[in-house]
Design an enzyme around this catalytic site. Structure first.
Site, PDB file in Angstrom:
ATOM      1  N   ARG A 112      87.014  55.844  46.194  1.00 43.45           N
ATOM      2  CA  ARG A 112      87.896  54.822  46.750  1.00 43.45           C
ATOM      3  C   ARG A 112      88.527  55.391  48.018  1.00 43.45           C
ATOM      4  O   ARG A 112      88.670  56.603  48.163  1.00 43.45           O
ATOM      5  CB  ARG A 112      88.997  54.455  45.761  1.00 43.45           C
ATOM      6  N   LYS A 132      92.650  56.068  39.613  1.00 50.98           N
ATOM      7  CA  LYS A 132      93.628  55.117  39.078  1.00 50.98           C
ATOM      8  C   LYS A 132      94.188  55.614  37.757  1.00 50.98           C
ATOM      9  O   LYS A 132      93.467  56.175  36.937  1.00 50.98           O
ATOM     10  CB  LYS A 132      92.975  53.743  38.890  1.00 50.98           C
ATOM     11  N   HIS A 169      85.410  50.198  51.226  1.00 46.73           N
ATOM     12  CA  HIS A 169      84.973  49.767  49.897  1.00 46.73           C
ATOM     13  C   HIS A 169      83.509  49.336  49.910  1.00 46.73           C
ATOM     14  O   HIS A 169      82.823  49.422  48.891  1.00 46.73           O
ATOM     15  CB  HIS A 169      85.860  48.620  49.403  1.00 46.73           C
ATOM     16  N   ARG A 226      81.460  52.201  49.007  1.00 42.33           N
ATOM     17  CA  ARG A 226      81.543  52.429  47.548  1.00 42.33           C
ATOM     18  C   ARG A 226      80.517  51.547  46.844  1.00 42.33           C
ATOM     19  O   ARG A 226      79.775  52.004  45.972  1.00 42.33           O
ATOM     20  CB  ARG A 226      82.961  52.126  47.076  1.00 42.33           C
ATOM     21  N   HIS A 237      85.473  53.987  36.712  1.00 42.17           N
ATOM     22  CA  HIS A 237      85.790  52.739  36.031  1.00 42.17           C
ATOM     23  C   HIS A 237      86.155  53.022  34.574  1.00 42.17           C
ATOM     24  O   HIS A 237      85.445  53.738  33.883  1.00 42.17           O
ATOM     25  CB  HIS A 237      84.583  51.787  36.049  1.00 42.17           C
ATOM     26  N   TYR A 263      77.179  45.679  39.352  1.00 46.48           N
ATOM     27  CA  TYR A 263      76.164  46.276  40.221  1.00 46.48           C
ATOM     28  C   TYR A 263      74.739  46.072  39.710  1.00 46.48           C
ATOM     29  O   TYR A 263      73.790  46.446  40.383  1.00 46.48           O
ATOM     30  CB  TYR A 263      76.442  47.776  40.389  1.00 46.48           C
TER      31      TYR A 263
END
Length: 307
Positions: free
Chosen positions: A155, A179, A248, A251, A274, A283
């Site tokens: 990110r 995150k 992004h 990414r 994730h 994806y």
């Protein structure tokens, strides 16, 4: 908005930063949503502690009508209010979470934009050539930034926060704090290592103020805003103007190309950081024709094995 409500919002933002580990960008967005909702309630002579699910629904409809807010944006605001009222309920300031009783806003899944192999090759070749023609700090840094983005799928905030001590050039690994303060180890390829090694020479000329790996021309941390500006400039110079490209996008490009090359979805999940595999499954839009060919060649009942 009264003094007490300001205190609630301030305590909420501190909670998001200290306990939940949210990025400053997310904290600021959540704060704005709650303040906007407080002003909406003011017009109804209510405060943040006197809320029903119907009022939250009315707030979202109001935003839709007044501001033309998309369903995705409405969902984001509902998520912010759910988090806020979960915070208040944990502190026994409200008896229940009214936002939790508002049904989710159905959204159409939008496939992420990504660059084709020829486009990414054109971009990285341009950056490498520019550096080789003029070996300076900015050219080295920009080449390294793009190579690492494409090789690792980080990110933009993770790349900006990357510390020198967490970049292992010998083993081609970076330690990332993502995150929710979740830590993960992400590998990168030989092309990225080459670019990072070249940049490291110039990085060593700066005083190590805070230990960040990527710095600006003054030696300070390269901000996420700075990275986005670099993207705009480099893409224009490289002549890639057909698509709207952001950090992004690289990414998404990393994940798409990794899967197209035969990579496993679980590996992509780990590398992207994730929490849920369902987030990564978007994806699987990539290269359906290739997937069909693999299925036909490998599934025992496809009727084509051994042909």
């Amino acid at each position: 908005m009264n003094y007490k409500e300001n205190d609630f919002i301030k305590a909420f933002t501190q909670y998001l930063e200290a306990e939940r580990g949210y990025s400053s960008h997310t904290v600021e967005n959540y704060r704005r949503v709650v303040e906007q909702f407080a002003l909406f309630l003011q017009g109804r002579k209510k405060n943040l502690l006197e809320v029903t699910p119907e009022e939250i629904s009315s707030f979202l409809v109001h935003l839709k009508v007044q501001n033309g807010l998309s369903r995705v944006s409405q969902q984001n605001r509902l998520s912010a209010l759910r988090t806020f009222y979960r915070f208040l309920k944990k502190r026994e300031l409200v008896p229940f979470n009214p936002a939790q009783e508002v049904g989710g806003i159905k959204t159409e899944k939008k496939l992420p934009a990504f660059l084709t192999l020829s486009e990414i090759d054109k971009l990285l070749s341009f950056l490498k050539k520019k550096y080789l023609e003029n070996k300076c700090f900015l050219n080295a840094r920009n080449w390294a930034v793009f190579e690492l983005f494409y090789a690792s799928g980080l990110r933009v905030s993770e790349l900006a926060d990357l510390k020198r001590e967490n970049v292992d050039l010998h083993n081609r690994l970076v330690r990332v704090h993502g995150k929710g303060k979740r830590e993960r180890i992400v590998p990168f390829n030989e092309s990225a290592r080459q670019a990072l090694q070249e940049y490291q020479v110039f990085r060593g000329l700066f005083e190590d103020k805070e230990g960040y790996f990527f710095v600006n021309r003054r030696g300070g941390k390269l901000s996420t805003r700075g990275i986005r500006k670099i993207f705009e400039r480099v893409l224009k110079e490289a002549g890639i103007l057909e698509k709207k490209v952001s950090p992004h996008t690289l990414r998404h490009t990393f994940a798409t190309h990794f899967l197209a090359g035969g990579g496993e979805l679980r590996v992509v999940q780990e590398m992207l950081g994730h929490a849920s595999l369902s987030t990564t499954q978007i994806y699987t839009h990539i290269d359906w024709e290739r997937m069909r060919r693999v299925y036909d060649l490998t599934h025992p009942h496809s009727g084509r094995r051994g042909n």
